[in-house]
Design an enzyme around this catalytic site. Structure first.
Site, PDB file in Angstrom:
ATOM      1  N   ARG A 147       0.871  -1.181   0.000  1.00 50.55           N
ATOM      2  CA  ARG A 147       0.000   0.000   0.000  1.00 50.55           C
ATOM      3  C   ARG A 147       0.903   1.224   0.000  1.00 50.55           C
ATOM      4  O   ARG A 147       1.869   1.279   0.775  1.00 50.55           O
ATOM      5  CB  ARG A 147      -0.867  -0.020   1.247  1.00 50.55           C
ATOM      6  CG  ARG A 147      -1.773   1.171   1.373  1.00 50.55           C
ATOM      7  CD  ARG A 147      -2.515   1.154   2.693  1.00 50.55           C
ATOM      8  NE  ARG A 147      -2.011   2.197   3.566  1.00 50.55           N
ATOM      9  CZ  ARG A 147      -2.725   2.780   4.542  1.00 50.55           C
ATOM     10  NH1 ARG A 147      -3.949   2.376   4.783  1.00 50.55           N
ATOM     11  NH2 ARG A 147      -2.207   3.722   5.277  1.00 50.55           N
ATOM     12  N   TYR A 159      -2.829  12.244   5.706  1.00 50.55           N
ATOM     13  CA  TYR A 159      -3.137  10.898   6.171  1.00 50.55           C
ATOM     14  C   TYR A 159      -2.134   9.870   5.626  1.00 50.55           C
ATOM     15  O   TYR A 159      -1.759   9.918   4.468  1.00 50.55           O
ATOM     16  CB  TYR A 159      -4.544  10.467   5.715  1.00 50.55           C
ATOM     17  CG  TYR A 159      -4.711   8.987   5.852  1.00 50.55           C
ATOM     18  CD1 TYR A 159      -4.918   8.435   7.107  1.00 50.55           C
ATOM     19  CD2 TYR A 159      -4.558   8.132   4.772  1.00 50.55           C
ATOM     20  CE1 TYR A 159      -4.997   7.074   7.284  1.00 50.55           C
ATOM     21  CE2 TYR A 159      -4.639   6.764   4.924  1.00 50.55           C
ATOM     22  CZ  TYR A 159      -4.856   6.244   6.183  1.00 50.55           C
ATOM     23  OH  TYR A 159      -4.908   4.893   6.354  1.00 50.55           O
ATOM     24  N   ASP A 210      -5.191   3.888  -0.032  1.00 48.28           N
ATOM     25  CA  ASP A 210      -6.304   4.134   0.888  1.00 48.28           C
ATOM     26  C   ASP A 210      -6.743   5.595   0.777  1.00 48.28           C
ATOM     27  O   ASP A 210      -5.955   6.506   1.040  1.00 48.28           O
ATOM     28  CB  ASP A 210      -5.837   3.826   2.326  1.00 48.28           C
ATOM     29  CG  ASP A 210      -6.976   3.791   3.332  1.00 48.28           C
ATOM     30  OD1 ASP A 210      -8.085   4.250   2.990  1.00 48.28           O
ATOM     31  OD2 ASP A 210      -6.750   3.299   4.458  1.00 48.28           O
ATOM     32  N   HIS A 212      -9.174   6.831   2.614  1.00 44.11           N
ATOM     33  CA  HIS A 212      -9.618   7.186   3.969  1.00 44.11           C
ATOM     34  C   HIS A 212     -10.849   8.074   3.983  1.00 44.11           C
ATOM     35  O   HIS A 212     -10.887   9.072   4.716  1.00 44.11           O
ATOM     36  CB  HIS A 212      -8.466   7.805   4.781  1.00 44.11           C
ATOM     37  CG  HIS A 212      -8.321   7.149   6.111  1.00 44.11           C
ATOM     38  ND1 HIS A 212      -8.711   7.735   7.287  1.00 44.11           N
ATOM     39  CD2 HIS A 212      -7.867   5.934   6.452  1.00 44.11           C
ATOM     40  CE1 HIS A 212      -8.483   6.910   8.284  1.00 44.11           C
ATOM     41  NE2 HIS A 212      -7.978   5.805   7.816  1.00 44.11           N
ATOM     42  N   GLU A 236      -9.040   1.847  -1.595  1.00 45.31           N
ATOM     43  CA  GLU A 236      -9.801   1.588  -0.369  1.00 45.31           C
ATOM     44  C   GLU A 236     -10.525   2.840   0.130  1.00 45.31           C
ATOM     45  O   GLU A 236      -9.984   3.950   0.027  1.00 45.31           O
ATOM     46  CB  GLU A 236      -8.803   1.104   0.695  1.00 45.31           C
ATOM     47  CG  GLU A 236      -9.392   0.924   2.064  1.00 45.31           C
ATOM     48  CD  GLU A 236      -8.314   0.641   3.111  1.00 45.31           C
ATOM     49  OE1 GLU A 236      -7.177   0.287   2.733  1.00 45.31           O
ATOM     50  OE2 GLU A 236      -8.618   0.784   4.304  1.00 45.31           O
ATOM     51  N   GLU A 262     -13.485  -1.325   6.885  1.00 41.34           N
ATOM     52  CA  GLU A 262     -12.780  -1.411   8.170  1.00 41.34           C
ATOM     53  C   GLU A 262     -13.572  -0.763   9.310  1.00 41.34           C
ATOM     54  O   GLU A 262     -13.352  -1.092  10.463  1.00 41.34           O
ATOM     55  CB  GLU A 262     -11.369  -0.823   8.082  1.00 41.34           C
ATOM     56  CG  GLU A 262     -11.328   0.673   7.881  1.00 41.34           C
ATOM     57  CD  GLU A 262      -9.906   1.218   7.782  1.00 41.34           C
ATOM     58  OE1 GLU A 262      -9.048   0.569   7.168  1.00 41.34           O
ATOM     59  OE2 GLU A 262      -9.662   2.308   8.323  1.00 41.34           O
ATOM     60  N   ARG A 283     -13.525  -5.370   3.878  1.00 39.75           N
ATOM     61  CA  ARG A 283     -12.406  -5.148   4.794  1.00 39.75           C
ATOM     62  C   ARG A 283     -12.733  -5.429   6.265  1.00 39.75           C
ATOM     63  O   ARG A 283     -11.936  -5.139   7.155  1.00 39.75           O
ATOM     64  CB  ARG A 283     -11.952  -3.685   4.668  1.00 39.75           C
ATOM     65  CG  ARG A 283     -11.450  -3.317   3.284  1.00 39.75           C
ATOM     66  CD  ARG A 283      -9.973  -3.318   3.212  1.00 39.75           C
ATOM     67  NE  ARG A 283      -9.376  -2.390   4.123  1.00 39.75           N
ATOM     68  CZ  ARG A 283      -8.354  -2.677   4.931  1.00 39.75           C
ATOM     69  NH1 ARG A 283      -7.859  -3.896   4.967  1.00 39.75           N
ATOM     70  NH2 ARG A 283      -7.844  -1.762   5.721  1.00 39.75           N
ATOM     71  N   GLU A 339      -4.232  -7.390   5.367  1.00 38.46           N
ATOM     72  CA  GLU A 339      -3.367  -6.256   5.712  1.00 38.46           C
ATOM     73  C   GLU A 339      -2.450  -6.672   6.859  1.00 38.46           C
ATOM     74  O   GLU A 339      -2.870  -7.347   7.802  1.00 38.46           O
ATOM     75  CB  GLU A 339      -4.230  -5.057   6.136  1.00 38.46           C
ATOM     76  CG  GLU A 339      -3.420  -3.828   6.523  1.00 38.46           C
ATOM     77  CD  GLU A 339      -4.310  -2.654   6.948  1.00 38.46           C
ATOM     78  OE1 GLU A 339      -5.495  -2.880   7.253  1.00 38.46           O
ATOM     79  OE2 GLU A 339      -3.807  -1.520   6.982  1.00 38.46           O
ATOM     80  N   TRP A 402     -12.082  11.560   8.469  1.00 32.52           N
ATOM     81  CA  TRP A 402     -10.786  10.946   8.752  1.00 32.52           C
ATOM     82  C   TRP A 402     -10.877   9.449   8.570  1.00 32.52           C
ATOM     83  O   TRP A 402     -11.885   8.836   8.844  1.00 32.52           O
ATOM     84  CB  TRP A 402     -10.327  11.230  10.191  1.00 32.52           C
ATOM     85  CG  TRP A 402      -8.851  10.951  10.259  1.00 32.52           C
ATOM     86  CD1 TRP A 402      -7.858  11.769   9.852  1.00 32.52           C
ATOM     87  CD2 TRP A 402      -8.225   9.738  10.698  1.00 32.52           C
ATOM     88  NE1 TRP A 402      -6.647  11.156  10.006  1.00 32.52           N
ATOM     89  CE2 TRP A 402      -6.839   9.904  10.518  1.00 32.52           C
ATOM     90  CE3 TRP A 402      -8.718   8.521  11.205  1.00 32.52           C
ATOM     91  CZ2 TRP A 402      -5.906   8.903  10.833  1.00 32.52           C
ATOM     92  CZ3 TRP A 402      -7.815   7.537  11.515  1.00 32.52           C
ATOM     93  CH2 TRP A 402      -6.418   7.719  11.328  1.00 32.52           C
TER      94      TRP A 402
END
Ligand code: CS2
Ligand code: MG
Length: 402
Positions: A147, A159, A210, A212, A236, A262, A283, A339, A402
């Site tokens: 990643r 981030y 990602d 985010h 992601e 996630e 995820r 991951e 976030w």
């Protein structure tokens, strides 16, 4: 096999972890992870005040019934605090059951579907040059999937840019610190990063990114399109997913594979995304989605739609979750990737385990149970230390995702 005791252990070997330890009559013990990054003590109270007392005297063999008791019985369903508490109980009970059977957990689940688990590591840097170098280091370590996150020129504290190259840790202060975000600048930088990565290292490795939850659906669709020439393994959390329909727009416009989940807690959070084939990877992981019992249900639903698993495995998920996830990954037919963000040596010492990294893959252990224990004496040397995740703000001060 009656439950004799259920105790919560909080330790901070560099970061906070919450662990539930269950003991049954006869002396067998099992442990489960209950860590909720930045909100740890809420789960501690939930377990200590409401769950542990009810477990005493229950038959530890009845894992499904205990899951339903904690989920339906509470009346207040879902939510990260509830689900993490349930997950900790569930994992501790699977650990005990597998130990009683004398089997590694994957055998109890139905046996191995693969010999090793492909993982992705995190390469990050303050700018594109640094990130390209960091990816090179991961390739040199044997990773097949990486990643990549980079700092964005003109944006302070982006981030994904860690403090060191190996142990990225976002929870950095007792009260939330502030990071920056600018979508225009990100859309200008991220495609250039992946262009450089493919130019430098070719197309043999899997590359991931990602978002985010930072982009609107339209911006995410645009980013997905811009990234298509670089053939990512996945993009992601490209947009927030409370509204699962948001992914329709992204999906219609790009063939870049999408991963999400996630922050999901149950099968209901991903049901529409899966059934409408709006994502490619789910995820959810052990601690975040109700333990082995519930994650298995999500994976089975996903398998009907050729959606594969990609369990969250950041450092805030303890080695107990990592170990359990590796048993799950060994079994699950529709495995995609795992991951793997390395824990620090201090954390590894508090949680002795039998899994290991080898040639870009994790090798699951053969010990009966999930293979992770806790050194309580060592854990006691690291008392709870308040630490929270940062928030993100745009340049004008607006609070962002976030
Ligand atoms: C990240 C996580 O691993 C990931 O994909 O999104 O680092 C996430 O930020 C943390 O788990 C939050 O606690
Ligand atoms: Mg993520």
């Amino acid at each position: 096999m009656k439950i004799k005791s259920a105790r919560v252990i909080v330790t901070c070997p560099g970061r906070n972890f919450v662990t539930l330890k269950i003991e049954v009559e006869g002396g067998l013990t099992g442990i489960g992870d209950a860590t909720l990054n930045g909100r740890e003590m809420a789960v501690v109270a939930y377990l200590q005040e409401h769950v542990c007392p009810a477990l005493i005297g229950m038959d530890a063999r009845r894992i499904e019934d205990i899951w339903q008791f904690l989920y339906r019985g509470a009346y207040w369903r879902r939510g990260p605090v509830t689900i993490r508490a349930i997950a900790a109980v569930d994992v501790a009970l699977w650990d005990i059951k597998a130990k009683a059977a004398g089997m590694p957990l994957y055998d109890l689940l139905g046996g191995k579907s693969r010999d090793r688990i492909m993982v992705y590591g995190h390469a990050n840097g303050a700018d594109i040059d640094e990130t390209v170098d960091a990816v090179g280091q991961y390739i040199a370590m044997g990773y097949k999937a990486i990643r990549a996150q980079t700092g964005i020129p003109g944006v302070e504290k982006t981030y994904g840019v860690g403090r060191g190259t190996m142990f990225y840790e976002p929870a950095d202060a007792a009260l939330p610190s502030v990071t920056g975000w600018d979508t225009r600048k990100a859309l200008n930088t991220i495609p250039r990063l992946f262009e450089r990565l493919r130019d430098t290292y070719g197309f043999d490795h899997h590359l991931l990114h990602d978002g985010h939850h930072r982009y609107t659906p339209q911006e995410a669709a645009h980013l997905g399109k811009l990234l298509e020439p670089f053939q990512l393994f996945w993009l992601e959390d490209c947009t927030p997913a409370e509204n699962q329909e948001a992914f329709k727009l992204v999906r219609q416009h790009t063939t870049t594979p999408l991963a999400v989940g996630e922050v999901f807690n149950t099968i209901w959070d991903c049901k529409d995304l899966i059934q409408h084939q709006l994502i490619d990877y789910i995820r959810t992981t052990i601690v975040g989605a109700g333990g082995v019992t519930h994650l298995r249900r999500i994976a089975d639903l996903a398998s009907l739609y050729q959606v594969r698993t990609g369990c969250h495995g950041a450092t805030d998920l303890s080695p107990v979750t990592m170990g359990t996830a590796l048993h799950f990954d060994s079994w699950v037919p529709n495995f995609g990737i795992q991951e793997y963000m390395r824990h620090t040596p201090e954390t590894d010492a508090v949680f002795p385990h039998d899994y290991r990294f080898e040639d870009g893959h994790m090798i699951v252990g053969e010990t009966a149970g999930h293979g992770v224990t806790i050194d309580e004496e060592l854990a006691a040397k690291y008392p709870y230390t308040p630490m929270q995740l940062p928030v993100a703000r745009l340049e004008d001060g607006t609070l962002w995702n976030w």
